[in-house]
Scaffold this motif. Sequence first.
Motif, PDB file in Angstrom:
ATOM      1  N   THR A 417     -95.067 -60.749 -77.210  1.00  9.74           N
ATOM      2  CA  THR A 417     -94.131 -60.541 -78.315  1.00  9.74           C
ATOM      3  C   THR A 417     -92.879 -59.837 -77.817  1.00  9.74           C
ATOM      4  O   THR A 417     -91.752 -60.239 -78.130  1.00  9.74           O
ATOM      5  CB  THR A 417     -94.796 -59.712 -79.427  1.00  9.74           C
ATOM      6  OG1 THR A 417     -95.985 -60.357 -79.817  1.00  9.74           O
ATOM      7  CG2 THR A 417     -93.870 -59.549 -80.608  1.00  9.74           C
ATOM      8  N   PHE A 424     -85.422 -63.745 -76.736  1.00  7.23           N
ATOM      9  CA  PHE A 424     -84.688 -64.136 -77.937  1.00  7.23           C
ATOM     10  C   PHE A 424     -83.337 -63.429 -78.011  1.00  7.23           C
ATOM     11  O   PHE A 424     -82.310 -64.052 -78.275  1.00  7.23           O
ATOM     12  CB  PHE A 424     -85.537 -63.831 -79.168  1.00  7.23           C
ATOM     13  CG  PHE A 424     -84.803 -63.992 -80.464  1.00  7.23           C
ATOM     14  CD1 PHE A 424     -84.529 -65.281 -80.953  1.00  7.23           C
ATOM     15  CD2 PHE A 424     -84.381 -62.894 -81.198  1.00  7.23           C
ATOM     16  CE1 PHE A 424     -83.857 -65.429 -82.145  1.00  7.23           C
ATOM     17  CE2 PHE A 424     -83.703 -63.052 -82.379  1.00  7.23           C
ATOM     18  CZ  PHE A 424     -83.440 -64.320 -82.863  1.00  7.23           C
ATOM     19  N   TRP A 428     -79.745 -65.118 -77.900  1.00 10.07           N
ATOM     20  CA  TRP A 428     -78.853 -64.861 -79.033  1.00 10.07           C
ATOM     21  C   TRP A 428     -77.503 -64.368 -78.542  1.00 10.07           C
ATOM     22  O   TRP A 428     -76.454 -64.892 -78.911  1.00 10.07           O
ATOM     23  CB  TRP A 428     -79.500 -63.829 -79.974  1.00 10.07           C
ATOM     24  CG  TRP A 428     -78.707 -63.550 -81.215  1.00 10.07           C
ATOM     25  CD1 TRP A 428     -77.654 -62.704 -81.344  1.00 10.07           C
ATOM     26  CD2 TRP A 428     -78.907 -64.148 -82.486  1.00 10.07           C
ATOM     27  NE1 TRP A 428     -77.180 -62.712 -82.609  1.00 10.07           N
ATOM     28  CE2 TRP A 428     -77.932 -63.587 -83.345  1.00 10.07           C
ATOM     29  CE3 TRP A 428     -79.814 -65.079 -82.988  1.00 10.07           C
ATOM     30  CZ2 TRP A 428     -77.849 -63.944 -84.676  1.00 10.07           C
ATOM     31  CZ3 TRP A 428     -79.719 -65.416 -84.313  1.00 10.07           C
ATOM     32  CH2 TRP A 428     -78.758 -64.869 -85.136  1.00 10.07           C
TER      33      TRP A 428
ATOM     34  N   ILE B  38     -84.299 -68.927 -83.703  1.00  6.06           N
ATOM     35  CA  ILE B  38     -85.116 -68.052 -84.546  1.00  6.06           C
ATOM     36  C   ILE B  38     -86.387 -68.757 -84.952  1.00  6.06           C
ATOM     37  O   ILE B  38     -87.488 -68.182 -84.901  1.00  6.06           O
ATOM     38  CB  ILE B  38     -84.326 -67.608 -85.807  1.00  6.06           C
ATOM     39  CG1 ILE B  38     -83.127 -66.765 -85.397  1.00  6.06           C
ATOM     40  CG2 ILE B  38     -85.229 -66.820 -86.734  1.00  6.06           C
ATOM     41  CD1 ILE B  38     -82.323 -66.269 -86.576  1.00  6.06           C
ATOM     42  N   PHE B  41     -88.849 -68.848 -82.205  1.00  5.20           N
ATOM     43  CA  PHE B  41     -89.413 -67.510 -82.091  1.00  5.20           C
ATOM     44  C   PHE B  41     -90.487 -67.298 -83.160  1.00  5.20           C
ATOM     45  O   PHE B  41     -91.599 -66.789 -82.880  1.00  5.20           O
ATOM     46  CB  PHE B  41     -88.272 -66.498 -82.230  1.00  5.20           C
ATOM     47  CG  PHE B  41     -88.635 -65.087 -81.880  1.00  5.20           C
ATOM     48  CD1 PHE B  41     -89.576 -64.821 -80.892  1.00  5.20           C
ATOM     49  CD2 PHE B  41     -88.028 -64.022 -82.531  1.00  5.20           C
ATOM     50  CE1 PHE B  41     -89.892 -63.517 -80.567  1.00  5.20           C
ATOM     51  CE2 PHE B  41     -88.343 -62.718 -82.211  1.00  5.20           C
ATOM     52  CZ  PHE B  41     -89.290 -62.462 -81.220  1.00  5.20           C
ATOM     53  N   PHE B  44     -93.605 -69.248 -82.355  1.00  5.74           N
ATOM     54  CA  PHE B  44     -94.359 -68.585 -81.288  1.00  5.74           C
ATOM     55  C   PHE B  44     -95.134 -67.390 -81.827  1.00  5.74           C
ATOM     56  O   PHE B  44     -96.324 -67.198 -81.542  1.00  5.74           O
ATOM     57  CB  PHE B  44     -93.403 -68.139 -80.182  1.00  5.74           C
ATOM     58  CG  PHE B  44     -94.015 -67.178 -79.236  1.00  5.74           C
ATOM     59  CD1 PHE B  44     -94.948 -67.610 -78.281  1.00  5.74           C
ATOM     60  CD2 PHE B  44     -93.725 -65.818 -79.296  1.00  5.74           C
ATOM     61  CE1 PHE B  44     -95.532 -66.723 -77.413  1.00  5.74           C
ATOM     62  CE2 PHE B  44     -94.321 -64.923 -78.437  1.00  5.74           C
ATOM     63  CZ  PHE B  44     -95.228 -65.373 -77.491  1.00  5.74           C
ATOM     64  N   LEU B  45     -94.474 -66.561 -82.640  1.00  8.35           N
ATOM     65  CA  LEU B  45     -95.131 -65.368 -83.187  1.00  8.35           C
ATOM     66  C   LEU B  45     -96.314 -65.757 -84.058  1.00  8.35           C
ATOM     67  O   LEU B  45     -97.382 -65.131 -84.009  1.00  8.35           O
ATOM     68  CB  LEU B  45     -94.135 -64.544 -84.005  1.00  8.35           C
ATOM     69  CG  LEU B  45     -93.055 -63.830 -83.170  1.00  8.35           C
ATOM     70  CD1 LEU B  45     -92.023 -63.202 -84.104  1.00  8.35           C
ATOM     71  CD2 LEU B  45     -93.698 -62.776 -82.300  1.00  8.35           C
ATOM     72  N   SER B  48     -99.180 -66.897 -81.837  1.00  8.35           N
ATOM     73  CA  SER B  48     -99.759 -65.732 -81.160  1.00  8.35           C
ATOM     74  C   SER B  48    -100.627 -64.930 -82.126  1.00  8.35           C
ATOM     75  O   SER B  48    -101.754 -64.528 -81.793  1.00  8.35           O
ATOM     76  CB  SER B  48     -98.625 -64.875 -80.602  1.00  8.35           C
ATOM     77  OG  SER B  48     -99.140 -63.648 -80.141  1.00  8.35           O
ATOM     78  N   CYS B  74     -97.108 -58.960 -83.849  1.00 12.86           N
ATOM     79  CA  CYS B  74     -96.752 -60.331 -84.210  1.00 12.86           C
ATOM     80  C   CYS B  74     -96.231 -60.402 -85.642  1.00 12.86           C
ATOM     81  O   CYS B  74     -95.157 -60.971 -85.917  1.00 12.86           O
ATOM     82  CB  CYS B  74     -97.958 -61.248 -84.074  1.00 12.86           C
ATOM     83  SG  CYS B  74     -98.372 -61.558 -82.369  1.00 12.86           S
TER      84      CYS B  74
END
Lengths: 445, 124
Positions: A417, A424, A428, B38, B41, B44-45, B48, B74
């Motif tokens: 994470t 990320f 960005w 985003i 992301f 993925f979170l 997970s 997460c």
Amino acid sequence: MRFLRQLLLPVLALASLALARSSTGDSVLILLDPSLKKEDFSVFFGDLEKKGYQLTFRSPKDATPEIIKDDVAQFAHVVVFAPNTKSFAADVTPQSLVSLLSKNTNLLLALSPKQTPLSSLASEFSLILPPPGTPLVSHFPKRDTPPTVIPVDVPATHDIISPNLPPVWFSGVPQALGNNPMLVPILKAPPQAFASDADSDKGADALVEAAEKSGEGLWAGSSLSLVTGFQALSNARATWLGGVELFSDDFINKEISKGVKSGNRQFASDVAAWTFQESHVLRIDSVEHHRVNETLPRETYTINDRVTYTTYISKYNPELDLWEPYSGIKDMQLEFTMLDPHIRTSLPPIAGEPGKYSVTFRVPDRHGVFKFVNDYKRKGWTYLTSSTVVPVVPPRHDEYPRFLSAAWPYYAGAFSTSAAFVLFVTLWLAGDDREPKKSKGAKAE
Amino acid sequence: MPATKNAPTAKTAGSSQSPILSLWNAYYDNTSTRLKTIDAFLVFLMLSGIIQFLYCILVTNFPFNAFLAGFASCVGQFVLAASLRAQVNPANRKEFKEVSPERAFAEFALGSIVLHFFVYNFLG
């Protein structure tokens, strides 16, 4: 220091050869019945004096010298050769003899077919005597002695007695043994022997009949004991002789067969050596315990620690009057107990290090007050007992393992994470250069 | 500036295709790169989090603090990223007049850093 000791040892050995001594003391009180003469036991007493014992003789009815004075035993060993004495002096009572044992004084007691205070004391030691007046009788092998004077084969391999002794002459009363674990049978009756109050064979039928009627069975056979040792919990030893004649000059000098002397002399010497704590005497010198890879004991141990327990044991050498490291114990066990033994493991001797016994084990997954218990009790040997209390505690809050393999998915989740967050943010911010232009362009549009 | 919900474009592009494919094409064509980042992301979170939750249920939750930390990181990151997405989405500009995309990103970054600080404290 060690070199010096090695030099000195042979010198010491030479000096003390004549002075074989007991591990507990050299003073012996001999309560000799007036009907017995000192001279009749000259060989036995002479051997004792040669070993270095100081013998003090006293009639059982004399008041002095006192056995116990001011609650202190005055002699290291007491021999009671009083087969005919019905009444002893005030200080020789069954109670005082038993209390001597708890003061670590050794006793050598002779029984006789007559009823004496000692006969009733014998039953306190789990020896069951036949009715008064019934000595051991055997008609085999054919010989010219009366049937009550019996040649008895000595066990060829016995812990206490020298190996391969010729048979010994015996005359006296046999004892049946109770189930007391402290008894150490030393000499057993021959299989053909039996206890009988009849001097001649005429009464044999009556004897068998009486034995059947009374329900006791016949007092016969090799389960009867003639010389029985007893080792109290205090490690004091008491030996019961079926008859005092066993140690007499008569029997010592009597030929067992043509040209072969009886084994009585060596037998008496061996029995006395065991009784007076010369032989088969062990002691625990020291006890150590520590965690593996450490040398000093911990005040507390933590559950699941690996702990090494070591004990050093010595055996008394009467010839040199020395305690020598002894590695001959193969069956010793160590217990790690909290009420019950949580661990019971063998405590083997360590090769190459005399007298050292050591074992390493894992402390159980259980906290509480534990004890290292070494409790070694074997017939004929000094009892070894040692108990060391150690607390076993759970790990402190900071002693638990912090990262566990079972939690790897969670760690991976948290780290990924973070990594994804960094990635990320990078994307960005990297995209920031283009986007504002685009958005500016869009705004301009 | 392309909008995420450009219904006419989606319809024209996917009229002859299956709805899912047309949805995907519409998304692919009409979403800005930033929002796609985003979204990637977020996916993925979510994956997970699902994996950790399944591991907790099926295998072990033994270091429960580690599970809580991993799972919460997460979920927390997901919430923060979703908020960021809502705030920087041009379609929502009316609702977040006060919040510029830069400010939204700064809040997101700060919130994430605080979140990760707590997560690592709770992990071991």
